[in-house]
Design a protein around this motif. Structure first.
Motif, PDB file in Angstrom:
ATOM      1  N   SER A  31     -18.819  14.400 -11.472  1.00  0.00           N
ATOM      2  CA  SER A  31     -18.130  14.796 -10.245  1.00  0.00           C
ATOM      3  C   SER A  31     -18.921  15.841  -9.473  1.00  0.00           C
ATOM      4  CB  SER A  31     -16.740  15.361 -10.574  1.00  0.00           C
ATOM      5  OG  SER A  31     -16.188  16.036  -9.460  1.00  0.00           O
ATOM      6  N   SER A  33     -17.694  17.538  -7.003  1.00  0.00           N
ATOM      7  CA  SER A  33     -16.779  18.657  -6.759  1.00  0.00           C
ATOM      8  C   SER A  33     -16.816  19.658  -7.908  1.00  0.00           C
ATOM      9  CB  SER A  33     -15.346  18.144  -6.560  1.00  0.00           C
ATOM     10  OG  SER A  33     -15.254  17.305  -5.440  1.00  0.00           O
ATOM     11  N   ASP A 172     -17.305  12.687  -3.545  1.00  0.00           N
ATOM     12  CA  ASP A 172     -16.549  12.262  -4.723  1.00  0.00           C
ATOM     13  C   ASP A 172     -15.555  11.155  -4.386  1.00  0.00           C
ATOM     14  OD1 ASP A 172     -17.615  13.552  -6.868  1.00  0.00           O
ATOM     15  OD2 ASP A 172     -16.152  15.173  -6.933  1.00  0.00           O
ATOM     16  N   HIS A 175     -17.352   7.913  -3.804  1.00  0.00           N
ATOM     17  CA  HIS A 175     -17.813   7.371  -5.087  1.00  0.00           C
ATOM     18  C   HIS A 175     -16.648   6.755  -5.860  1.00  0.00           C
ATOM     19  CE1 HIS A 175     -20.362   6.760  -8.491  1.00  0.00           C
ATOM     20  NE2 HIS A 175     -19.723   7.624  -9.267  1.00  0.00           N
ATOM     21  N   ILE A 202     -11.096  14.342 -10.217  1.00  0.00           N
ATOM     22  CA  ILE A 202     -11.281  14.985  -8.919  1.00  0.00           C
ATOM     23  C   ILE A 202      -9.936  15.390  -8.321  1.00  0.00           C
ATOM     24  CG2 ILE A 202     -13.466  13.824  -8.461  1.00  0.00           C
ATOM     25  CD1 ILE A 202     -12.044  11.949  -6.569  1.00  0.00           C
TER      26      ILE A 202
END
Length: 251
Positions: A31, A33, A172, A175, A202
């Motif tokens: 991730s 993030s 993210d 994705h 996420i």
């Protein structure tokens, strides 16, 4: 391109609060993030952090470099982070980095598995507190390092979601959409499970309870029959709505 890269941010030495100065960290995390939040905390603490987004990339990196600490997310696109932790413990039980297992969800569920694999410490996501991050990293370093934290000098940082830029969030979510569409096209149950786990991760990081619930519905389902197609369609719609909102905010 999602791959290993060096994460460094310029800034004065005084602003870094030296408790992790000189420490090198390898973060194995898919991730963006989560990676960006931990990058900011590492840099503010004086550490250097490099990221790998999957097991294969991490193993290549670790065959060349020896970081002080390795932080490993349990859910990765090409397998479980527990495999990497156990492998590192088995290969070099003494002269090895400090190993930290990272994951979202209930630590009471994944924590014992991580400990059994050989993790020295557990770091639940989202990691929104600088002191928690620093304390966890220091706990896996040799006692001879003689490092300590002055809690009064720790930079005050808000929640993880506040640390993240819109571009990182968009990356993210984009994705996640790609993962779900790919699993749906291939009708691959394992890929769909991973995609739902990624969305859950996420969602926790971004403190999005609604999205987390939608991902849980998909995780609790099985196969591609019954209500699963509806759950997939609903989750894709929710992700697209959030992506559009972020893109409009940037524009």
């Amino acid at each position: 391109m999602r791959d290993m890269y060096s994460l460094k941010t310029p800034g004065s030495a005084a602003s870094r609060r030296k408790c992790l100065l000189g420490i090198t960290i390898t973060l194995v995390e898919d991730s963006m993030s989560a990676s960006e939040a931990l990058r900011l905390m590492a840099v503010a603490s004086g550490a250097r952090l490099r990221r790998a987004d999957r097991l294969l990339t991490a193993e290549r990196h670790l065959s060349l470099y020896r970081p002080n600490v390795v932080i490993v997310d349990i859910g990765l696109p090409d397998g479980s982070g527990l495999e990497l932790i156990a492998k590192m413990v088995g290969n070099s039980p003494r002269a090895r980095p400090g190993l930290i297992a990272l994951s979202g969800g209930d630590v009471e569920e994944w924590g014992p598995l991580a400990r059994a694999a050989g993790a020295d410490a557990l770091l639940p996501k989202p990691v929104g507190d600088m002191l928690t991050f620093q304390t966890c990293v220091l706990s896996v370093l040799p006692v001879s390092e003689g490092r300590s934290i002055n809690a009064d000098s720790v930079p005050r940082v808000g929640s993880s979601s506040n640390l993240l830029t819109r571009s990182v969030k968009s990356d993210d979510i984009s994705h996640a959409l790609e993962l779900i569409k790919g699993a749906e096209t291939a009708r691959n149950v394992d890929a769909l499970t991973y995609a739902a786990q990624f969305v859950t991760s996420i969602a926790v990081m971004l403190e999005d309870a609604s999205l987390q619930l939608d991902a849980r519905v998909l995780l609790d389902a099985s196969g591609f029959d019954g209500a699963v197609p509806d759950a997939i369609g609903h989750l894709k719609g929710q992700l697209q709505a959030r992506l559009t909102k972020l893109q409009e905010a940037v524009g």
